[in-house]
Design a protein around this motif. Structure first.
Motif, PDB file in Angstrom:
ATOM      1  N   VAL A 351       0.798  -1.224   0.000  1.00 36.17           N
ATOM      2  CA  VAL A 351       0.000   0.000   0.000  1.00 36.17           C
ATOM      3  C   VAL A 351       0.834   1.280   0.000  1.00 36.17           C
ATOM      4  N   THR A 352       2.067   1.204   0.472  1.00 36.29           N
ATOM      5  CA  THR A 352       2.860   2.417   0.615  1.00 36.29           C
ATOM      6  C   THR A 352       3.296   2.955  -0.751  1.00 36.29           C
ATOM      7  N   PRO A 353       3.185   4.271  -0.976  1.00 38.39           N
ATOM      8  CA  PRO A 353       3.667   4.821  -2.249  1.00 38.39           C
ATOM      9  C   PRO A 353       5.174   4.624  -2.387  1.00 38.39           C
ATOM     10  N   ILE A 354       5.575   4.180  -3.541  1.00 40.20           N
ATOM     11  CA  ILE A 354       6.993   3.927  -3.810  1.00 40.20           C
ATOM     12  C   ILE A 354       7.423   4.827  -4.956  1.00 40.20           C
ATOM     13  N   PRO A 355       8.557   5.531  -4.825  1.00 41.45           N
ATOM     14  CA  PRO A 355       9.025   6.375  -5.934  1.00 41.45           C
ATOM     15  C   PRO A 355       9.270   5.545  -7.192  1.00 41.45           C
ATOM     16  N   HIS A 356       9.011   6.146  -8.318  1.00 43.69           N
ATOM     17  CA  HIS A 356       9.163   5.451  -9.597  1.00 43.69           C
ATOM     18  C   HIS A 356      10.561   4.877  -9.769  1.00 43.69           C
ATOM     19  N   GLU A 357      11.574   5.650  -9.425  1.00 45.62           N
ATOM     20  CA  GLU A 357      12.944   5.196  -9.628  1.00 45.62           C
ATOM     21  C   GLU A 357      13.224   3.933  -8.809  1.00 45.62           C
ATOM     22  N   SER A 358      12.663   3.866  -7.633  1.00 42.67           N
ATOM     23  CA  SER A 358      12.877   2.684  -6.790  1.00 42.67           C
ATOM     24  C   SER A 358      12.217   1.458  -7.416  1.00 42.67           C
ATOM     25  N   THR A 359      11.026   1.641  -7.949  1.00 38.82           N
ATOM     26  CA  THR A 359      10.350   0.525  -8.610  1.00 38.82           C
ATOM     27  C   THR A 359      11.168   0.041  -9.798  1.00 38.82           C
ATOM     28  N   MET A 360      11.727   0.985 -10.567  1.00 38.42           N
ATOM     29  CA  MET A 360      12.528   0.598 -11.727  1.00 38.42           C
ATOM     30  C   MET A 360      13.768  -0.186 -11.282  1.00 38.42           C
ATOM     31  N   SER A 361      14.380   0.214 -10.172  1.00 38.88           N
ATOM     32  CA  SER A 361      15.559  -0.504  -9.677  1.00 38.88           C
ATOM     33  C   SER A 361      15.193  -1.930  -9.275  1.00 38.88           C
ATOM     34  N   VAL A 362      14.052  -2.054  -8.627  1.00 32.42           N
ATOM     35  CA  VAL A 362      13.608  -3.384  -8.212  1.00 32.42           C
ATOM     36  C   VAL A 362      13.357  -4.259  -9.438  1.00 32.42           C
ATOM     37  N   LEU A 363      12.710  -3.703 -10.449  1.00 38.81           N
ATOM     38  CA  LEU A 363      12.423  -4.492 -11.649  1.00 38.81           C
ATOM     39  C   LEU A 363      13.716  -4.931 -12.332  1.00 38.81           C
ATOM     40  N   LYS A 364      14.697  -4.028 -12.355  1.00 35.71           N
ATOM     41  CA  LYS A 364      15.977  -4.364 -12.995  1.00 35.71           C
ATOM     42  C   LYS A 364      16.650  -5.526 -12.258  1.00 35.71           C
ATOM     43  N   LEU A 365      16.670  -5.445 -10.948  1.00 38.94           N
ATOM     44  CA  LEU A 365      17.313  -6.501 -10.170  1.00 38.94           C
ATOM     45  C   LEU A 365      16.541  -7.817 -10.273  1.00 38.94           C
ATOM     46  N   LEU A 366      15.224  -7.717 -10.298  1.00 42.22           N
ATOM     47  CA  LEU A 366      14.420  -8.926 -10.495  1.00 42.22           C
ATOM     48  C   LEU A 366      14.776  -9.590 -11.828  1.00 42.22           C
ATOM     49  N   GLY A 367      14.929  -8.749 -12.850  1.00 39.53           N
ATOM     50  CA  GLY A 367      15.260  -9.293 -14.170  1.00 39.53           C
ATOM     51  C   GLY A 367      16.635  -9.923 -14.220  1.00 39.53           C
ATOM     52  N   GLU A 368      17.565  -9.368 -13.459  1.00 36.30           N
ATOM     53  CA  GLU A 368      18.936  -9.891 -13.487  1.00 36.30           C
ATOM     54  C   GLU A 368      19.090 -11.144 -12.632  1.00 36.30           C
ATOM     55  N   GLU A 369      18.409 -11.166 -11.490  1.00 35.15           N
ATOM     56  CA  GLU A 369      18.730 -12.189 -10.498  1.00 35.15           C
ATOM     57  C   GLU A 369      17.599 -13.166 -10.182  1.00 35.15           C
ATOM     58  N   VAL A 370      16.380 -12.754 -10.372  1.00 35.96           N
ATOM     59  CA  VAL A 370      15.269 -13.574  -9.851  1.00 35.96           C
ATOM     60  C   VAL A 370      14.458 -14.234 -10.967  1.00 35.96           C
ATOM     61  N   VAL A 371      14.001 -13.432 -11.911  1.00 38.43           N
ATOM     62  CA  VAL A 371      13.102 -13.974 -12.941  1.00 38.43           C
ATOM     63  C   VAL A 371      13.756 -15.126 -13.722  1.00 38.43           C
ATOM     64  N   PRO A 372      15.049 -14.995 -14.105  1.00 46.12           N
ATOM     65  CA  PRO A 372      15.649 -16.129 -14.834  1.00 46.12           C
ATOM     66  C   PRO A 372      15.617 -17.429 -14.032  1.00 46.12           C
ATOM     67  N   VAL A 373      15.778 -17.317 -12.730  1.00 44.65           N
ATOM     68  CA  VAL A 373      15.727 -18.530 -11.887  1.00 44.65           C
ATOM     69  C   VAL A 373      14.314 -19.109 -11.891  1.00 44.65           C
ATOM     70  N   LEU A 374      13.328 -18.242 -11.752  1.00 42.84           N
ATOM     71  CA  LEU A 374      11.940 -18.718 -11.714  1.00 42.84           C
ATOM     72  C   LEU A 374      11.512 -19.314 -13.054  1.00 42.84           C
ATOM     73  N   HIS A 375      12.176 -18.888 -14.116  1.00 40.78           N
ATOM     74  CA  HIS A 375      11.863 -19.429 -15.445  1.00 40.78           C
ATOM     75  C   HIS A 375      12.568 -20.752 -15.727  1.00 40.78           C
ATOM     76  N   SER A 376      13.496 -21.141 -14.866  1.00 41.34           N
ATOM     77  CA  SER A 376      14.273 -22.341 -15.153  1.00 41.34           C
ATOM     78  C   SER A 376      13.412 -23.596 -14.996  1.00 41.34           C
ATOM     79  N   GLU A 377      13.890 -24.670 -15.536  1.00 41.25           N
ATOM     80  CA  GLU A 377      13.098 -25.906 -15.574  1.00 41.25           C
ATOM     81  C   GLU A 377      12.783 -26.436 -14.180  1.00 41.25           C
ATOM     82  N   ALA A 378      13.638 -26.083 -13.221  1.00 38.28           N
ATOM     83  CA  ALA A 378      13.410 -26.589 -11.860  1.00 38.28           C
ATOM     84  C   ALA A 378      12.094 -26.098 -11.280  1.00 38.28           C
ATOM     85  N   TRP A 379      11.566 -25.053 -11.858  1.00 39.54           N
ATOM     86  CA  TRP A 379      10.311 -24.483 -11.347  1.00 39.54           C
ATOM     87  C   TRP A 379       9.170 -24.878 -12.266  1.00 39.54           C
TER      88      TRP A 379
END
Lengths: 379, 185
Positions: A351-379
């Protein structure tokens, strides 16, 4: 596992606290334009990060979600991102005209060329104050309305509907939906009733914010009802939604979490006055099926509501907060217990408002470190 | 001594009339089917110190307060002085209310549940009165009555009695629709 991006279009202007309904005098059009423009930039960043779908949802009268009609935003997203699946998870069906909803989604399905998935939901308790709808009827209206929407999409001749809550004598939806037999429909399985209804009728299910263990009970009911109806759901029929906040280190993520610690999920419908909050609570009790009883408060200055049996509380689980490894571990635990094939993430904190730049940083890190893992065959 | 026109039984609704003076309107008659309606003739019009005294003379421990037009100004003054007596407050087409900072500051401290009723075609009061009151009062609801001008009771008596009665009966739970929508079982 598919990873879906839930875009709420939270207002990027000044935070005026958590009051529902929020006075529209606080809304600045320039900031609304920024919210939508930057919100679509976030959608682009999410796709760049590897997210598989862009999702929207209906909420009213609040800067927390500028999406009273998510269908409009889904149409815009579909034009801008031409190959991306679009989800509307979902429509608060009992507070809308189901035939109108069927028409709007049929139009959207055509505009998107068949990329649409939808959810027919009951909404949060405050939504029943939005258009003055009866919360005690929400479950039955949602179930009847969902079956009516599906009928609107599949019936090829003009027809009528003599329901328990809906009556139409003349329906023939144009345009016809592109997908055959119709766009996939998701139903909330946060309640046992919803899980069983979805299983009986062949719908997908979605869990939101609850602990994996609480979801698991309803998942079992879903599978049981589906088996009785002669079909077997797969992980792709199951979606799980929650917030995510990832940073380079746990300490950094927790620091942001603590700094932005808001009122939590229920801050979505925190009212300005305790009495209005009690009215919203009464809606929640009504949705949970608590007997409405007789009500006369005319001799009471401040009612201590409710005095009836309280509904079972929703077991809210913590958002995914931490370093990439910590977030992956938390999602792995969810996956072990629940096994959803689709994870819908809202890049932010409750619910808390988050600055746009912070959201973009989170998305970038998710793309680099998290999403590829979740897309792997193990999942 | 205060002159009161009274009808009905049930929870008491003390009504402070507007310029038309005290009378049992059709809307009040409808309310009196469920509540004890007391229409108070204000000594010296709506002169505020006298209003508190006049209502106090009714001997009611607690009551619902309804102020119409200039009576709404008196009701606002009364609720800021004696909030403990007022179960709910209804302001019908609030007129002659001096919404200065001093009053607004007092109203921000009023937690009494309040219904502000305004006719949607009322061109005799400042149209900002309703929104300003709604913004200042922390436990208030603003409601426009369609097809009604300044005399909401006269223009839409059934609607007036329905919504005021629902508010008096259910408080802020009148925001919740509990009407049965089932067509057939």
């Amino acid at each position: 596992m598919d990873v879906e991006f839930f875009q709420t279009f939270a207002y990027l202007g000044a935070d005026h606290g958590s009051s529902w309904p929020a006075p529209s005098s606080l809304c600045e059009p320039d900031m609304v334009a920024d919210t939508f423009n930057l919100g679509f930039d976030q959608c682009a960043a999410a796709l760049e990060a590897g997210f598989d779908s862009l999702n929207f949802a209906e909420h009213h009268y609040s800067p927390k979600n500028l999406t009273p009609n998510p269908i409009i935003l889904a149409a815009l997203a579909g034009q801008r991102f031409t190959d991306t699946p679009i989800g509307v998870f979902g429509t608060d069906l009992p507070i809308n005209n189901p035939v109108r909803i069927a028409e709007e989604y049929a139009t959207l399905d055509n505009l998107l060329g068949g990329r649409l998935r939808v959810a027919m939901l009951r909404g949060t308790p405050n939504e029943y104050l939005t258009y003055f709808d009866n919360p005690w009827e929400s479950r039955e209206r949602c179930e009847e309305g969902t079956l009516l929407v599906r009928r609107c999409w599949t019936e090829t001749e003009p027809f009528g509907w003599e329901g328990r809550y809906y009556r139409f004598r003349n329906i023939s939806v144009w345009p016809r939906v592109v997908q055959r037999p119709h766009p996939r429909i998701l139903v909330s399985a946060n309640s046992a009733d919803g899980a069983q209804f979805a299983g009986r009728h062949g719908f997908d299910i979605g869990f939101s914010y609850m602990t994996a263990e609480a979801c698991r009970r309803n998942l079992d009911l879903y599978h049981q009802a589906a088996a009785e109806a002669g079909w077997t759901p797969t992980p792709d029929n199951v979606q799980y939604r929650h917030w995510v906040w990832v940073a380079d280190t746990d300490a950094e993520a927790e620091e942001v979490n603590a700094r932005h610690a808001g009122p939590g999920l229920f801050g979505l419908f925190a009212a300005a006055s305790p009495e209005t909050m009690a009215a919203i609570g009464r809606c929640g009790a009504g949705m949970a099926g608590v007997f409405r009883g007789q009500e006369d408060l005319s001799g009471i200055a401040f009612p201590d509501e409710p005095r009836r049996p309280a509904p079972p509380p929703m077991t809210v689980g913590p958002p995914f907060v931490g370093s990439p490894d910590t977030v992956i571990a938390a999602i792995a635990e969810l996956h072990r217990v629940l096994g959803p094939g689709r994870l819908e993430l809202h890049a932010g904190l409750p619910v808390t408002p988050i600055p746009h730049e912070s959201t973009m940083s989170v998305l970038k890190l998710l793309g680099e470190e998290v999403v590829p893992v979740l897309h792997s065959e193990a999942w | 001594m205060v002159d009161v026109t009274e009808a009905g039984d049930g929870a008491p609704i003390v009504c402070l009339p507007g310029a038309g003076g005290p009378r049992m309107t059709r809307a009040f008659d409808l309310l009196a089917e469920r509540f004890r309606v007391l229409v108070v003739e204000l000594p010296g019009g709506a002169d505020q110190p006298d209003v508190a005294e006049a209502v106090g003379a009714l001997g009611l421990d607690a009551y619902h307060l309804l102020g119409t037009s200039r009576g709404a100004a008196a009701a606002l003054d009364l609720v800021t002085r004696h909030p403990e007596r007022v179960i709910s407050l209804t302001l019908e087409t609030p007129a002659e209310v001096r919404l200065d900072e001093e009053l607004l500051a007092r109203l921000r401290a009023v937690t009494t549940r309040t219904l502000i009723l305004v006719g949607d075609s009322d061109d005799t009061i400042d149209p900002t009165n309703g929104p300003i009151l709604r913004g200042a009062m922390p436990n208030a609801v603003l409601l426009y009555v369609y097809n009604a001008a300044h005399d909401v009771q006269g223009d839409r008596p059934e609607a007036f009695a329905d919504v005021v009665g629902d508010f008096v009966r259910r408080g802020m739970h009148f925001l919740v629709n509990d009407a049965d929508g089932l067509i057939n079982p």
